[in-house]
Design an enzyme around this catalytic site. Structure first.
Site, mmCIF file in Angstrom:
data_model
loop_
_atom_site.group_PDB
_atom_site.id
_atom_site.type_symbol
_atom_site.label_atom_id
_atom_site.label_comp_id
_atom_site.label_asym_id
_atom_site.label_seq_id
_atom_site.Cartn_x
_atom_site.Cartn_y
_atom_site.Cartn_z
ATOM 1 N N THR A 96 -4.090 -7.560 9.225
ATOM 2 C CA THR A 96 -4.052 -7.376 7.776
ATOM 3 C C THR A 96 -3.236 -6.122 7.478
ATOM 4 O OG1 THR A 96 -6.262 -8.333 7.583
ATOM 5 C CG2 THR A 96 -5.417 -7.124 5.676
ATOM 6 N N LYS A 171 -3.969 -12.093 1.439
ATOM 7 C CA LYS A 171 -5.087 -11.528 2.216
ATOM 8 C C LYS A 171 -5.647 -10.288 1.512
ATOM 9 C CE LYS A 171 -7.852 -10.415 5.513
ATOM 10 N NZ LYS A 171 -9.174 -11.038 5.513
ATOM 11 N N LYS A 239 -9.150 0.364 4.451
ATOM 12 C CA LYS A 239 -7.680 0.203 4.550
ATOM 13 C C LYS A 239 -7.208 -0.924 3.627
ATOM 14 C CE LYS A 239 -6.588 -2.512 7.762
ATOM 15 N NZ LYS A 239 -6.440 -3.955 7.971
HETATM 16 N N1 LIG Z 1 -13.093 -7.897 12.010
HETATM 17 C C1 LIG Z 1 -12.903 -8.753 11.011
HETATM 18 O O1 LIG Z 1 -13.858 -9.341 10.490
HETATM 19 C C2 LIG Z 1 -11.546 -9.045 10.500
HETATM 20 C C3 LIG Z 1 -10.466 -8.218 10.725
HETATM 21 N N2 LIG Z 1 -9.247 -8.540 10.213
HETATM 22 C C4 LIG Z 1 -8.087 -7.683 10.440
HETATM 23 O O2 LIG Z 1 -7.669 -7.936 11.771
HETATM 24 C C5 LIG Z 1 -7.169 -6.736 12.353
HETATM 25 C C6 LIG Z 1 -7.976 -6.419 13.618
HETATM 26 O O3 LIG Z 1 -9.324 -6.275 13.242
HETATM 27 P P1 LIG Z 1 -10.484 -6.055 14.331
HETATM 28 O O4 LIG Z 1 -10.251 -6.916 15.491
HETATM 29 O O5 LIG Z 1 -11.751 -6.146 13.584
HETATM 30 O O6 LIG Z 1 -10.211 -4.533 14.707
HETATM 31 P P2 LIG Z 1 -10.666 -3.683 15.969
HETATM 32 O O7 LIG Z 1 -10.741 -2.287 15.466
HETATM 33 O O8 LIG Z 1 -11.825 -4.292 16.640
HETATM 34 O O9 LIG Z 1 -9.406 -3.825 16.965
HETATM 35 C C7 LIG Z 1 -8.196 -3.210 16.663
HETATM 36 C C8 LIG Z 1 -7.150 -3.564 17.702
HETATM 37 O O10 LIG Z 1 -5.934 -2.870 17.382
HETATM 38 C C9 LIG Z 1 -5.524 -2.134 18.532
HETATM 39 N N3 LIG Z 1 -4.787 -0.935 18.136
HETATM 40 C C10 LIG Z 1 -5.194 0.029 17.273
HETATM 41 N N4 LIG Z 1 -4.225 0.947 17.138
HETATM 42 C C11 LIG Z 1 -3.216 0.569 17.929
HETATM 43 C C12 LIG Z 1 -1.932 1.106 18.221
HETATM 44 N N5 LIG Z 1 -1.487 2.237 17.656
HETATM 45 N N6 LIG Z 1 -1.137 0.452 19.086
HETATM 46 C C13 LIG Z 1 -1.558 -0.697 19.664
HETATM 47 N N7 LIG Z 1 -2.764 -1.259 19.449
HETATM 48 C C14 LIG Z 1 -3.568 -0.626 18.576
HETATM 49 C C15 LIG Z 1 -6.808 -1.817 19.267
HETATM 50 O O11 LIG Z 1 -6.539 -1.449 20.606
HETATM 51 P P3 LIG Z 1 -7.582 -0.547 21.455
HETATM 52 O O12 LIG Z 1 -8.559 -1.512 22.043
HETATM 53 O O13 LIG Z 1 -6.735 0.128 22.463
HETATM 54 O O14 LIG Z 1 -8.215 0.423 20.484
HETATM 55 C C16 LIG Z 1 -7.535 -3.154 19.138
HETATM 56 O O15 LIG Z 1 -7.008 -4.102 20.027
HETATM 57 C C17 LIG Z 1 -7.251 -5.670 11.261
HETATM 58 O O16 LIG Z 1 -6.014 -5.637 10.596
HETATM 59 C C18 LIG Z 1 -8.346 -6.197 10.347
HETATM 60 O O17 LIG Z 1 -8.226 -5.709 9.036
HETATM 61 C C19 LIG Z 1 -9.025 -9.692 9.499
HETATM 62 C C20 LIG Z 1 -10.052 -10.548 9.277
HETATM 63 C C21 LIG Z 1 -11.390 -10.282 9.716
HETATM 64 O O1 LIG Z 2 -10.655 -9.090 6.765
HETATM 65 C C1 LIG Z 2 -11.829 -9.377 7.008
HETATM 66 C C2 LIG Z 2 -12.457 -10.474 6.321
HETATM 67 C C3 LIG Z 2 -13.885 -10.659 6.688
HETATM 68 C C4 LIG Z 2 -14.397 -11.938 6.078
HETATM 69 O O2 LIG Z 2 -13.616 -12.741 5.535
HETATM 70 O O3 LIG Z 2 -15.622 -12.131 6.179
#
Ligand SMILES: NC(=O)C1=CN([C@@H]2O[C@H](COP(=O)(O)OP(=O)(O)OC[C@H]3O[C@@H](n4cnc5c(N)ncnc54)[C@H](OP(=O)(O)O)[C@@H]3O)[C@@H](O)[C@H]2O)C=CC1
Ligand SMILES: O=CCCC(=O)O
Length: 292
Positions: A96, A171, A239
């Site tokens: 996102t 989104k 964010k």
């Molecule tokens: N969780 C949710 O319910 C949802 C999340 N999203 C979106 O999806 C994305 C991921 O979310 P989520 O999985 O929850 O987040 P997490 O915080 O669990 O994971 C983040 C990921 O990004 C990586 N990362 C962070 N900074 C860097 C960097 N500088 N370079 C390379 N890799 C990096 C992390 O690596 P490392 O392991 O090394 O820290 C990890 O793999 C976000 O944009 C979020 O807004 C969208 C829908 C639903």
């Molecule tokens: O970006 C996160 C969305 C979480 C949700 O749709 O429940």
């Protein structure tokens, strides 16, 4: 079946990559903290040492990373995607981010002859595990079509929204609404409690009426137990509010409700709740409302 690359094994990425493996895809994974690849390897994944190495090996690569800085870093930094992307290869960013970030990435990839698709998702940890995400894709239609077999595993519905930026904007609008809703929900739970009502009864009443929704149904019971085990980390929701408000600024859209919700999420981050689930914003309302 062609090898699919997968960058980012956080809450979402791990569940999604696991799902692809379960459905027979050959997957090569990379994560900044490489040890997070181990569990995927146990389930049949290969590991790429860098984002560039994954791109080199795979016909198309999916990424889902925390925020715009992370999304830009894996593309533009050393050992990044730009070093290996070329004609015939695709890159799909499901993080996102804002439309500007997505456009910068798309233009850089196109300049190397590669294909780009943004494809952020609606739905959280459980829908990711269950292959029930909603995919909001935009960009290169041919890449969208190539990726549809993977999208069909990851999601229950995929939208193709046209040019790069439209997926990111859609989104952000969705998450802006969700972030505002969880604030109103928190305020209501505190008001019920402080005025002598049983919060569980409020949940039961809400669930039978016109504003019943899966988010209240899923988060309500855990919120009243003060359980904020992260499905969607609060720092990411903040964010998204910040990026949605910037989109409002660009378009001269007044968003007082979202702005107030953003303040509550910022407050929650400032007191150390950023890594908890976004529903932990409830704690801020408890303090403001004098709840114990
Ligand atoms: N969780 C949710 O319910 C949802 C999340 N999203 C979106 O999806 C994305 C991921 O979310 P989520 O999985 O929850 O987040 P997490 O915080 O669990 O994971 C983040 C990921 O990004 C990586 N990362 C962070 N900074 C860097 C960097 N500088 N370079 C390379 N890799 C990096 C992390 O690596 P490392 O392991 O090394 O820290 C990890 O793999 C976000 O944009 C979020 O807004 C969208 C829908 C639903
Ligand atoms: O970006 C996160 C969305 C979480 C949700 O749709 O429940």
């Amino acid at each position: 079946m062609a090898e699919v690359g997968f960058l980012g094994l956080g809450i979402m990425g791990k569940a999604m990559a696991m799902n692809l493996l379960r459905h027979g895809f050959k997957v090569t994974v990379w994560n900044r903290t490489l040890s997070r690849c181990d569990e995927l390897v146990e389930h049949g994944a290969s590991v790429g040492e860098t984002p560039a190495a994954v791109i080199k090996k795979c016909k198309y690569t999916i990424a889902i990373l925390s925020d715009p800085a992370a999304a830009l870093s894996v593309v533009f930094d050393k050992d990044g995607i730009l070093e290996e992307i070329c004609g015939g290869k695709g890159y799909i960013d499901m993080s996102t981010v804002d439309a500007d970030t997505s456009s910068k990435i798309g233009e850089a990839i196109a300049s190397k002859g590669g294909y780009f698709l943004e494809a952020p998702v609606s739905g959280s940890k459980k829908p990711a595990e269950d292959g029930q995400l909603v995919i909001l894709a935009a960009g290169e239609k041919a890449l969208y079509e190539e990726a549809l077999p993977a999208f069909d595993v990851l999601g229950k519905k995929s939208f193709f929204l046209g040019k790069v930026g439209n997926g990111a904007k859609m989104k952000l609008v969705v998450n802006m609404i969700m972030g505002s809703m969880v604030n109103a929900f928190s305020e209501g739970l505190v008001l019920a409690d402080k005025s002598g009502l049983n919060p569980q009864t409020l949940l039961d009443v809400l669930d039978l009426g016109g504003i019943a929704n899966p988010m209240f149904r899923m988060k309500g019971p855990t919120m009243i137990q003060n359980n904020y085990s992260p499905a969607f980390p609060l720092k990411h929701q903040q964010k998204d509010m910040r990026l949605a408000l910037a989109l409002g600024d660009e378009n001269a859209v007044s968003m007082p409700v979202a702005a107030a919700a953003n303040e509550a999420f910022k407050k929650a981050r400032s007191v150390g709740l950023g890594d908890l689930d976004f529903s932990a914003v409830y704690e801020i309302f408890k303090v403001a409302g004098g709840s114990t």
